[in-house]
Design an enzyme around this catalytic site. Structure first.
Site, mmCIF file in Angstrom:
data_model
loop_
_atom_site.group_PDB
_atom_site.id
_atom_site.type_symbol
_atom_site.label_atom_id
_atom_site.label_comp_id
_atom_site.label_asym_id
_atom_site.label_seq_id
_atom_site.Cartn_x
_atom_site.Cartn_y
_atom_site.Cartn_z
ATOM 1 C CG HIS A 71 40.815 3.543 -9.220
ATOM 2 N ND1 HIS A 71 40.082 4.202 -10.183
ATOM 3 C CD2 HIS A 71 41.337 4.505 -8.420
ATOM 4 C CE1 HIS A 71 40.148 5.506 -9.957
ATOM 5 N NE2 HIS A 71 40.910 5.717 -8.901
ATOM 6 C CB CYS A 87 43.480 7.144 -7.191
ATOM 7 S SG CYS A 87 42.893 6.822 -5.521
#
Length: 112
Positions: A71, A87
């Site tokens: 992301h 992440c």
């Protein structure tokens, strides 16, 4: 026929995009901190979301392992660091480029 795949190198803070065996892009990333490392393994892109909000920047590419993804970020100074909850963070302009190119089902390898 495009044959995209993503390879993530957490130790090098690098994400590479391949078409078959040809590297066609590479991007600096942030990865998980020691207490919440980025999980090594073989995954696929499972979801794609535009403007997911909050700390996820302008794009979310969810992986086939729940709660993990590639992301953007609202904290660009974090790129190059081990600071996430596992992440893979990218600059928003980089994740927007990647988002345009890859499809759901694209293989993602996270190097141990």
């Amino acid at each position: 026929m495009l044959n995209y795949r993503i390879v993530v190198y957490p130790a090098r803070r690098l994400l590479e995009l391949y078409d078959g065996t040809q590297r066609i892009g590479y991007y600096p990333i942030a990865v998980g901190k020691r207490s919440t490392p980025t999980p090594p393994g073989q995954y696929t892109i499972a979801t794609k979301v535009v403007n997911p909000g909050g700390a996820f920047g302008s794009r979310w590419l969810g992986l086939s392992i729940p709660f993990y993804g590639i992301h953007g970020t609202n904290n660009p100074s974090s790129i190059g660091q081990a600071v996430s909850k596992g992440c893979i963070r990218m600059h928003n302009h980089d994740v927007e480029n990647l988002f345009r190119l890859v499809e759901i089902g694209t293989p993602v390898t996270i190097d141990p």
